[in-house]
Design a protein around this motif. Structure first.
Motif, PDB file in Angstrom:
ATOM      1  N   ARG A  35     -42.606  60.293  56.881  1.00 18.00           N
ATOM      2  CA  ARG A  35     -41.780  61.048  55.930  1.00 18.00           C
ATOM      3  C   ARG A  35     -41.488  62.445  56.460  1.00 18.00           C
ATOM      4  O   ARG A  35     -40.370  62.957  56.342  1.00 18.00           O
ATOM      5  CB  ARG A  35     -42.514  61.128  54.586  1.00 18.00           C
ATOM      6  N   TRP A  36     -42.499  63.065  57.079  1.00 18.55           N
ATOM      7  CA  TRP A  36     -42.321  64.397  57.650  1.00 18.55           C
ATOM      8  C   TRP A  36     -41.320  64.369  58.797  1.00 18.55           C
ATOM      9  O   TRP A  36     -40.483  65.260  58.936  1.00 18.55           O
ATOM     10  CB  TRP A  36     -43.655  64.930  58.119  1.00 18.55           C
ATOM     11  N   ASP A  37     -41.396  63.331  59.613  1.00 13.38           N
ATOM     12  CA  ASP A  37     -40.473  63.215  60.748  1.00 13.38           C
ATOM     13  C   ASP A  37     -39.028  63.047  60.285  1.00 13.38           C
ATOM     14  O   ASP A  37     -38.099  63.542  60.926  1.00 13.38           O
ATOM     15  CB  ASP A  37     -40.863  62.023  61.633  1.00 13.38           C
ATOM     16  N   LYS A  38     -38.835  62.336  59.182  1.00 14.84           N
ATOM     17  CA  LYS A  38     -37.480  62.160  58.668  1.00 14.84           C
ATOM     18  C   LYS A  38     -36.882  63.493  58.219  1.00 14.84           C
ATOM     19  O   LYS A  38     -35.679  63.723  58.360  1.00 14.84           O
ATOM     20  CB  LYS A  38     -37.498  61.161  57.518  1.00 14.84           C
ATOM     21  N   LEU A  39     -37.732  64.370  57.686  1.00 17.61           N
ATOM     22  CA  LEU A  39     -37.255  65.704  57.320  1.00 17.61           C
ATOM     23  C   LEU A  39     -36.848  66.482  58.562  1.00 17.61           C
ATOM     24  O   LEU A  39     -35.843  67.199  58.565  1.00 17.61           O
ATOM     25  CB  LEU A  39     -38.353  66.454  56.551  1.00 17.61           C
ATOM     26  N   TRP A  40     -37.639  66.342  59.635  1.00 21.70           N
ATOM     27  CA  TRP A  40     -37.305  66.965  60.914  1.00 21.70           C
ATOM     28  C   TRP A  40     -35.947  66.467  61.401  1.00 21.70           C
ATOM     29  O   TRP A  40     -35.113  67.223  61.892  1.00 21.70           O
ATOM     30  CB  TRP A  40     -38.373  66.617  61.948  1.00 21.70           C
ATOM     31  N   CYS A  63     -28.997  71.583  62.077  1.00 19.17           N
ATOM     32  CA  CYS A  63     -29.169  72.833  62.828  1.00 19.17           C
ATOM     33  C   CYS A  63     -28.691  72.750  64.274  1.00 19.17           C
ATOM     34  O   CYS A  63     -28.114  73.721  64.788  1.00 19.17           O
ATOM     35  CB  CYS A  63     -30.642  73.253  62.796  1.00 19.17           C
ATOM     36  N   LEU A  64     -28.931  71.625  64.931  1.00 22.10           N
ATOM     37  CA  LEU A  64     -28.568  71.531  66.342  1.00 22.10           C
ATOM     38  C   LEU A  64     -27.059  71.657  66.582  1.00 22.10           C
ATOM     39  O   LEU A  64     -26.647  72.381  67.503  1.00 22.10           O
ATOM     40  CB  LEU A  64     -29.100  70.230  66.950  1.00 22.10           C
ATOM     41  N   PRO A  65     -26.207  71.001  65.794  1.00 22.50           N
ATOM     42  CA  PRO A  65     -24.761  71.219  66.006  1.00 22.50           C
ATOM     43  C   PRO A  65     -24.341  72.671  65.785  1.00 22.50           C
ATOM     44  O   PRO A  65     -23.434  73.161  66.481  1.00 22.50           O
ATOM     45  CB  PRO A  65     -24.120  70.284  64.960  1.00 22.50           C
ATOM     46  N   LEU A  90     -22.567  75.086  68.612  1.00 21.92           N
ATOM     47  CA  LEU A  90     -21.341  75.883  68.472  1.00 21.92           C
ATOM     48  C   LEU A  90     -21.562  77.321  68.930  1.00 21.92           C
ATOM     49  O   LEU A  90     -20.695  77.920  69.576  1.00 21.92           O
ATOM     50  CB  LEU A  90     -20.863  75.872  67.017  1.00 21.92           C
ATOM     51  N   LEU A  91     -22.736  77.883  68.606  1.00 19.15           N
ATOM     52  CA  LEU A  91     -23.043  79.246  69.034  1.00 19.15           C
ATOM     53  C   LEU A  91     -23.159  79.334  70.553  1.00 19.15           C
ATOM     54  O   LEU A  91     -22.762  80.319  71.169  1.00 19.15           O
ATOM     55  CB  LEU A  91     -24.352  79.720  68.391  1.00 19.15           C
ATOM     56  N   SER A  92     -23.713  78.284  71.137  1.00 20.37           N
ATOM     57  CA  SER A  92     -23.978  78.306  72.564  1.00 20.37           C
ATOM     58  C   SER A  92     -22.755  77.981  73.407  1.00 20.37           C
ATOM     59  O   SER A  92     -22.523  78.575  74.462  1.00 20.37           O
ATOM     60  CB  SER A  92     -25.100  77.312  72.885  1.00 20.37           C
ATOM     61  N   GLY A 147     -32.797  72.892  71.080  1.00 23.06           N
ATOM     62  CA  GLY A 147     -32.891  71.443  71.140  1.00 23.06           C
ATOM     63  C   GLY A 147     -34.128  70.975  71.876  1.00 23.06           C
ATOM     64  O   GLY A 147     -34.786  70.014  71.460  1.00 23.06           O
ATOM     65  N   SER A 148     -34.451  71.651  72.968  1.00 23.09           N
ATOM     66  CA  SER A 148     -35.639  71.274  73.742  1.00 23.09           C
ATOM     67  C   SER A 148     -36.918  71.479  72.930  1.00 23.09           C
ATOM     68  O   SER A 148     -37.833  70.653  72.990  1.00 23.09           O
ATOM     69  CB  SER A 148     -35.710  72.096  75.032  1.00 23.09           C
ATOM     70  N   VAL A 149     -36.984  72.562  72.159  1.00 24.62           N
ATOM     71  CA  VAL A 149     -38.167  72.824  71.317  1.00 24.62           C
ATOM     72  C   VAL A 149     -38.342  71.709  70.289  1.00 24.62           C
ATOM     73  O   VAL A 149     -39.455  71.203  70.076  1.00 24.62           O
ATOM     74  CB  VAL A 149     -38.044  74.191  70.615  1.00 24.62           C
ATOM     75  N   VAL A 150     -37.247  71.317  69.646  1.00 24.67           N
ATOM     76  CA  VAL A 150     -37.308  70.246  68.647  1.00 24.67           C
ATOM     77  C   VAL A 150     -37.775  68.943  69.280  1.00 24.67           C
ATOM     78  O   VAL A 150     -38.671  68.268  68.763  1.00 24.67           O
ATOM     79  CB  VAL A 150     -35.926  70.052  67.981  1.00 24.67           C
ATOM     80  N   ILE A 151     -37.193  68.586  70.413  1.00 21.80           N
ATOM     81  CA  ILE A 151     -37.525  67.316  71.058  1.00 21.80           C
ATOM     82  C   ILE A 151     -38.949  67.320  71.604  1.00 21.80           C
ATOM     83  O   ILE A 151     -39.676  66.330  71.482  1.00 21.80           O
ATOM     84  CB  ILE A 151     -36.500  67.005  72.167  1.00 21.80           C
ATOM     85  N   ILE A 152     -39.371  68.424  72.196  1.00 22.71           N
ATOM     86  CA  ILE A 152     -40.753  68.526  72.690  1.00 22.71           C
ATOM     87  C   ILE A 152     -41.741  68.382  71.545  1.00 22.71           C
ATOM     88  O   ILE A 152     -42.769  67.694  71.664  1.00 22.71           O
ATOM     89  CB  ILE A 152     -40.960  69.864  73.431  1.00 22.71           C
ATOM     90  N   THR A 153     -41.445  69.003  70.417  1.00 22.10           N
ATOM     91  CA  THR A 153     -42.321  68.912  69.249  1.00 22.10           C
ATOM     92  C   THR A 153     -42.418  67.477  68.745  1.00 22.10           C
ATOM     93  O   THR A 153     -43.518  66.949  68.511  1.00 22.10           O
ATOM     94  CB  THR A 153     -41.801  69.817  68.110  1.00 22.10           C
TER      95      THR A 153
END
Length: 202
Positions: free
Chosen positions: A80-85, A92-94, A98-100, A121-127
Protein backbone atom coordinates in the motif's frame (compact mmCIF):
# COMPACT_ATOMS: atom_id res chain seq x y z
CA UNK A 1 34.96 2.06 -30.00
CA UNK A 2 33.79 2.02 -26.38
CA UNK A 3 30.39 3.50 -27.19
CA UNK A 4 29.74 0.70 -29.68
CA UNK A 5 30.67 -1.94 -27.08
CA UNK A 6 28.33 -0.34 -24.56
CA UNK A 7 25.53 -0.18 -27.12
CA UNK A 8 26.10 -3.80 -28.08
CA UNK A 9 25.82 -4.95 -24.46
CA UNK A 10 22.05 -4.41 -24.51
CA UNK A 11 21.82 -7.28 -26.99
CA UNK A 12 22.56 -9.65 -24.07
CA UNK A 13 19.34 -9.05 -22.09
CA UNK A 14 17.26 -8.61 -25.24
CA UNK A 15 18.50 -11.96 -26.55
CA UNK A 16 17.98 -13.60 -23.15
CA UNK A 17 14.42 -12.24 -22.98
CA UNK A 18 13.68 -13.56 -26.47
CA UNK A 19 15.00 -17.02 -25.61
CA UNK A 20 13.05 -17.17 -22.34
CA UNK A 21 9.95 -15.38 -23.62
CA UNK A 22 7.47 -18.21 -23.00
CA UNK A 23 8.64 -18.54 -19.40
CA UNK A 24 8.55 -14.83 -18.57
CA UNK A 25 5.93 -13.09 -16.51
CA UNK A 26 4.25 -9.86 -17.66
CA UNK A 27 6.70 -7.36 -16.12
CA UNK A 28 9.91 -9.04 -17.41
CA UNK A 29 8.38 -9.22 -20.88
CA UNK A 30 7.75 -5.49 -20.79
CA UNK A 31 11.32 -5.01 -19.56
CA UNK A 32 12.64 -6.88 -22.59
CA UNK A 33 10.49 -4.78 -24.92
CA UNK A 34 11.61 -1.57 -23.21
CA UNK A 35 15.26 -2.53 -23.66
CA UNK A 36 14.57 -3.08 -27.35
CA UNK A 37 12.91 0.34 -27.50
CA UNK A 38 16.01 1.85 -25.85
CA UNK A 39 18.28 0.17 -28.38
CA UNK A 40 16.24 1.53 -31.28
CA UNK A 41 16.35 4.96 -29.68
CA UNK A 42 20.16 4.80 -29.47
CA UNK A 43 20.43 3.67 -33.09
CA UNK A 44 18.20 6.57 -34.11
CA UNK A 45 20.91 8.99 -32.90
CA UNK A 46 22.97 7.93 -35.92
CA UNK A 47 20.23 8.55 -38.51
CA UNK A 48 21.22 11.77 -40.36
CA UNK A 49 17.63 12.80 -41.08
CA UNK A 50 16.81 12.83 -37.35
CA UNK A 51 19.93 14.58 -36.03
CA UNK A 52 18.16 17.92 -35.62
CA UNK A 53 15.56 16.27 -33.37
CA UNK A 54 18.18 14.59 -31.18
CA UNK A 55 17.58 16.78 -28.10
CA UNK A 56 13.83 16.18 -28.22
CA UNK A 57 14.22 12.42 -28.49
CA UNK A 58 16.74 12.33 -25.63
CA UNK A 59 14.45 14.36 -23.37
CA UNK A 60 11.47 12.16 -24.19
CA UNK A 61 13.38 8.92 -23.64
CA UNK A 62 14.71 10.06 -20.26
CA UNK A 63 11.14 10.60 -19.04
CA UNK A 64 10.00 7.23 -20.41
CA UNK A 65 12.96 5.48 -18.77
CA UNK A 66 12.30 6.91 -15.32
CA UNK A 67 8.57 6.24 -15.39
CA UNK A 68 9.04 2.72 -16.74
CA UNK A 69 11.44 1.67 -14.00
CA UNK A 70 9.21 3.16 -11.31
CA UNK A 71 6.33 1.13 -12.73
CA UNK A 72 8.47 -2.02 -13.08
CA UNK A 73 9.62 -1.96 -9.47
CA UNK A 74 6.12 -1.28 -8.18
CA UNK A 75 4.59 -3.98 -10.37
CA UNK A 76 6.96 -6.68 -9.17
CA UNK A 77 6.67 -5.68 -5.49
CA UNK A 78 3.79 -3.51 -4.39
CA UNK A 79 2.50 -2.69 -0.93
CA UNK A 80 0.00 0.00 0.00
CA UNK A 81 2.87 2.35 0.83
CA UNK A 82 4.57 1.61 -2.49
CA UNK A 83 1.39 2.44 -4.40
CA UNK A 84 1.40 5.87 -2.77
CA UNK A 85 5.01 6.29 -3.90
CA UNK A 86 3.97 5.34 -7.42
CA UNK A 87 1.16 7.88 -7.56
CA UNK A 88 3.41 10.61 -6.18
CA UNK A 89 6.15 9.74 -8.66
CA UNK A 90 3.75 9.79 -11.62
CA UNK A 91 2.80 13.35 -10.65
CA UNK A 92 6.12 14.78 -9.47
CA UNK A 93 8.54 13.28 -11.98
CA UNK A 94 6.90 14.82 -15.08
CA UNK A 95 6.92 18.21 -13.32
CA UNK A 96 10.63 17.84 -12.54
CA UNK A 97 11.15 16.75 -16.14
CA UNK A 98 9.60 19.99 -17.42
CA UNK A 99 11.84 22.04 -15.11
CA UNK A 100 14.90 20.15 -16.23
CA UNK A 101 14.28 19.85 -19.97
CA UNK A 102 11.95 22.79 -20.59
CA UNK A 103 14.66 24.83 -22.32
CA UNK A 104 15.24 22.09 -24.85
CA UNK A 105 11.56 21.47 -25.51
CA UNK A 106 10.29 25.02 -25.72
CA UNK A 107 13.30 26.89 -27.04
CA UNK A 108 14.83 24.19 -29.27
CA UNK A 109 18.09 24.45 -27.35
CA UNK A 110 20.80 21.82 -27.48
CA UNK A 111 21.93 22.76 -23.96
CA UNK A 112 22.13 19.88 -21.48
CA UNK A 113 19.51 19.55 -18.76
CA UNK A 114 20.23 21.03 -15.34
CA UNK A 115 20.03 17.60 -13.74
CA UNK A 116 16.98 18.23 -11.53
CA UNK A 117 14.95 15.47 -13.11
CA UNK A 118 17.87 13.04 -13.36
CA UNK A 119 18.64 13.39 -9.65
CA UNK A 120 15.01 13.37 -8.46
CA UNK A 121 14.12 10.35 -10.58
CA UNK A 122 17.24 8.47 -9.52
CA UNK A 123 16.49 9.10 -5.82
CA UNK A 124 12.95 7.74 -6.22
CA UNK A 125 14.09 4.65 -8.12
CA UNK A 126 17.01 3.93 -5.77
CA UNK A 127 14.64 4.17 -2.80
CA UNK A 128 12.05 1.86 -4.35
CA UNK A 129 14.63 -0.67 -5.60
CA UNK A 130 16.35 -0.77 -2.20
CA UNK A 131 13.04 -1.39 -0.41
CA UNK A 132 12.23 -4.20 -2.82
CA UNK A 133 15.64 -5.82 -2.38
CA UNK A 134 15.28 -5.67 1.39
CA UNK A 135 11.88 -7.34 1.14
CA UNK A 136 13.44 -10.19 -0.87
CA UNK A 137 15.87 -10.97 1.95
CA UNK A 138 12.88 -11.66 4.19
CA UNK A 139 11.30 -14.25 1.91
CA UNK A 140 14.34 -16.10 0.57
CA UNK A 141 17.86 -16.95 1.72
CA UNK A 142 19.01 -17.83 -1.80
CA UNK A 143 18.58 -14.63 -3.74
CA UNK A 144 20.65 -15.69 -6.76
CA UNK A 145 17.83 -17.96 -7.93
CA UNK A 146 15.29 -15.11 -8.00
CA UNK A 147 15.03 -13.16 -11.25
CA UNK A 148 13.74 -10.07 -9.47
CA UNK A 149 16.96 -9.90 -7.43
CA UNK A 150 19.04 -9.54 -10.61
CA UNK A 151 16.65 -7.02 -12.18
CA UNK A 152 16.55 -4.85 -9.06
CA UNK A 153 20.32 -5.04 -8.60
CA UNK A 154 20.83 -3.93 -12.20
CA UNK A 155 18.45 -1.03 -11.74
CA UNK A 156 20.13 -0.02 -8.49
CA UNK A 157 23.64 -0.10 -9.97
CA UNK A 158 22.60 1.95 -13.00
CA UNK A 159 20.77 4.69 -11.14
CA UNK A 160 23.38 4.97 -8.40
CA UNK A 161 25.82 5.80 -11.19
CA UNK A 162 23.36 8.33 -12.63
CA UNK A 163 22.88 10.14 -9.34
CA UNK A 164 26.64 10.22 -8.83
CA UNK A 165 27.21 11.85 -12.20
CA UNK A 166 24.37 14.38 -11.99
CA UNK A 167 24.66 15.26 -8.30
CA UNK A 168 28.32 15.53 -7.50
CA UNK A 169 29.96 16.36 -10.80
CA UNK A 170 30.11 19.73 -12.52
CA UNK A 171 28.70 19.95 -16.04
CA UNK A 172 32.20 20.56 -17.45
CA UNK A 173 33.73 17.54 -15.73
CA UNK A 174 30.66 15.40 -16.48
CA UNK A 175 31.59 15.07 -20.14
CA UNK A 176 35.04 13.78 -19.22
CA UNK A 177 33.70 10.93 -17.10
CA UNK A 178 30.56 10.18 -19.10
CA UNK A 179 32.14 6.88 -20.15
CA UNK A 180 31.41 5.67 -16.60
CA UNK A 181 27.72 5.90 -17.41
CA UNK A 182 28.33 3.50 -20.28
CA UNK A 183 30.28 1.13 -18.01
CA UNK A 184 27.45 0.94 -15.48
CA UNK A 185 24.90 0.63 -18.26
CA UNK A 186 26.79 -2.41 -19.56
CA UNK A 187 26.90 -3.90 -16.03
CA UNK A 188 23.14 -3.36 -15.75
CA UNK A 189 22.59 -5.18 -19.03
CA UNK A 190 24.64 -8.17 -17.90
CA UNK A 191 22.66 -8.36 -14.64
CA UNK A 192 19.40 -8.15 -16.57
CA UNK A 193 20.52 -11.00 -18.84
CA UNK A 194 21.27 -13.16 -15.80
CA UNK A 195 17.83 -12.33 -14.44
CA UNK A 196 16.13 -13.44 -17.65
CA UNK A 197 18.07 -16.68 -17.72
CA UNK A 198 17.00 -17.61 -14.17
CA UNK A 199 13.57 -18.36 -15.64
CA UNK A 200 15.01 -21.57 -17.08
CA UNK A 201 14.59 -23.04 -13.61
CA UNK A 202 10.90 -22.18 -13.45
Amino acid sequence: DFQLITLSSVALPIGAAALQWKHLEKAPRYLGLFLLFGLLNDVRHHVPALIEWRAFFIAGYVLCEMLFYVWFIQYTHSTRWDKLWLRAALICLPLCWLLSYGGILFHSEEAPSNGIFDVAGSVVIITLASRSLLSLTKVSSYLFSIARFWFLTGILVYFMCSILIFSFVSAHFRDDIWFLHGVFDAIKNVLFAVGFFTYRRA
